[in-house]
Design an enzyme around this catalytic site. Structure first.
Site, PDB file in Angstrom:
ATOM      1  N   THR A   1     -56.983 -58.714  27.616  1.00  0.00           N
ATOM      2  CA  THR A   1     -57.787 -58.016  27.018  1.00  0.00           C
ATOM      3  C   THR A   1     -57.914 -58.159  25.487  1.00  0.00           C
ATOM      4  O   THR A   1     -58.606 -57.180  25.459  1.00  0.00           O
ATOM      5  CB  THR A   1     -57.539 -57.011  27.776  1.00  0.00           C
TER       6      THR A   1
ATOM      7  N   GLY B   1     -41.352 -70.273  29.173  1.00  0.00           N
ATOM      8  CA  GLY B   1     -41.986 -70.258  29.892  1.00  0.00           C
ATOM      9  C   GLY B   1     -42.704 -69.705  30.828  1.00  0.00           C
ATOM     10  O   GLY B   1     -43.674 -70.040  32.233  1.00  0.00           O
TER      11      GLY B   1
ATOM     12  N   ASP C   1     -47.854 -58.610  23.096  1.00  0.00           N
ATOM     13  CA  ASP C   1     -46.430 -59.376  23.680  1.00  0.00           C
ATOM     14  C   ASP C   1     -46.364 -58.425  22.854  1.00  0.00           C
ATOM     15  O   ASP C   1     -44.850 -57.690  22.551  1.00  0.00           O
ATOM     16  CB  ASP C   1     -46.562 -60.301  23.878  1.00  0.00           C
TER      17      ASP C   1
END
Length: 394
Positions: free
Chosen positions: A42, A128, A183
């Site tokens: 989003t 990862g 983030d």
């Protein structure tokens, strides 16, 4: 998953710095990985998301240089990567060093006087795993640059938000990963025991209480070890689809499509794929709003239901899940989780589940068994709490 204490990692990174460069660092800074509770993909649509900062952090020992040279080394990599600040570009230095060099480049682009650095990094954030190891790296280095260059960006929320924007630009323009900014914001603006409600259109934030332990629950993260890369094209293709759909609908961002008008918007789109992509984004933003209300009201059953609905949407409409994520979430639900969903960019990485504190071990073992039964690589499961943001450690 590393079991080293923060103090042990700080000491290790100082030692590693001295071994690589032959002198002591000026200090050590760190920034956390993150788990997004809900609101996936989003951010680049101007929507809402709800991350928490993890206790797992990336640590950067650094000292300033006066020759405009950036030297980078890592406990996870051999050798030293060097680049002149004037030569930083999408091609230079390449690899993991681009995430570091990009931060210095972006701050220089903003007009800050940024010196060269010697940097050595170490991390307890799984790489990862969809837990934003890249943003933790960027923000730990950004925190170091802010202090060493006297920029003062860690002093208040406004400065931290500006540093987050520089780290976003570094990842987008130098590292080449088209992420949306959640983030970096989580790494720089989160508080302990809270989730960060982030409006990715206005960049306003609110702290939402998030303390599952007081209700007898834990947030269980499962790193599936199905590793992903944000620069492999799949992430970018989802963003391209959203931009195409927004153009057809005559809006700048899909955030502008209300959930109440979703059906009418879907009728205007030209392909089933675009309809599925838009359906996920619009309903996911709506789920974030409902999740915030549920958390504030102490309704964890509703939060769990929203987790489940979010995973189905990501699996079926946005098509970013995978076998490992589906097995982990389904197994957690079968063993009593209130809800479970994949978290992060997708195509691998991690999932989260709300489980009773006393059931953490049972659910973790059940997920291990389900993976083994299907011949999948063994996962790693661990409970997490909402931690604090980027800081200077020494």
């Amino acid at each position: 998953m590393s079991e080293r204490t923060p103090g042990e990692v700080v000491e290790s990174v100082r030692t590693g710095f001295a071994e690589r460069y032959g002198h002591e660092p000026d200090g050590v800074w760190s920034a956390p990985g993150r788990v997004n509770l809900i609101g996936e993909h989003t951010d680049y649509n101007g929507g809402l998301c709800l991350p928490i900062a993890l206790p797992h952090r990336t640590y950067a020992a650094a000292s300033r240089r006066d020759d405009g040279l950036l030297r980078m080394a890592s406990a996870q990599q051999d050798g030293v990567v060097e680049v002149a600040l004037d030569e930083v570009s999408p091609e230079q230095p390449g690899g993991w060093g681009s995430y570091v060099a990009g931060v210095l480049w972006a701050l220089r682009e903003e007009g800050h006087d940024v010196p060269g650095l010697d940097v050595f990094v170490d991390s307890t954030v799984p790489v990862g795993a969809g837990l934003s190891s890249s943003a933790a790296l960027e923000c730990s280095v950004g925190a170091a640059v802010s202090d060493l260059a006297g920029l003062g960006l860690l002093a208040d929320a406004g400065g931290r938000a500006r540093l987050a924007q520089a780290c976003i630009r570094a990842e987008n323009e130098i590292a080449g990963a088209p992420t949306g900014g959640m983030d970096q914001s989580a790494a720089l603006l989160s508080d302990e025991a809270t989730a960060l409600l982030l409006d990715c259109r206005s960049w306003q934030t609110e702290q939402v209480p998030f303390d599952l332990a007081s209700a007898g629950y834990a947030l269980l993260v499962t790193d599936t070890h199905a590793h992903h890369e944000l620069v492999d094209g799949q992430y970018g293709s989802r963003r391209d689809s959203c931009e195409e759909a927004a153009g057809i609908l005559g809006v700048d961002l899909l955030r502008e499509v209300p959930a109440s008008e979703l059906d009418a918007a879907l009728e205007k789109l030209t392909t089933d794929e675009l309809r599925r992509r838009v359906k996920h984004i619009v309903t996911e933003i709506d789920r974030v709003e409902h999740a915030v209300a549920a958390l504030r009201g102490g309704d964890l059953d509703e939060v769990g239901r929203l987790f489940d609905a979010s995973h189905v949407s990501m699996r079926d409409d946005y098509e970013i899940s995978c076998e490992e994520l589906d097995v982990a979430t389904e197994t957690a639900r079968q063993h009593g989780a209130l809800g479970a969903r994949m978290t992060g960019g997708g195509f691998g990485g991690s999932c989260i589940a709300i489980v009773r504190t006393e059931s953490v071990g049972e659910v973790s073992r059940a997920i291990d068994a389900a993976f083994a039964e299907r011949g999948l690589t063994a996962p790693s499961s661990f409970p997490v709490t909402a931690a604090g943001s980027a800081r200077r450690d020494t």
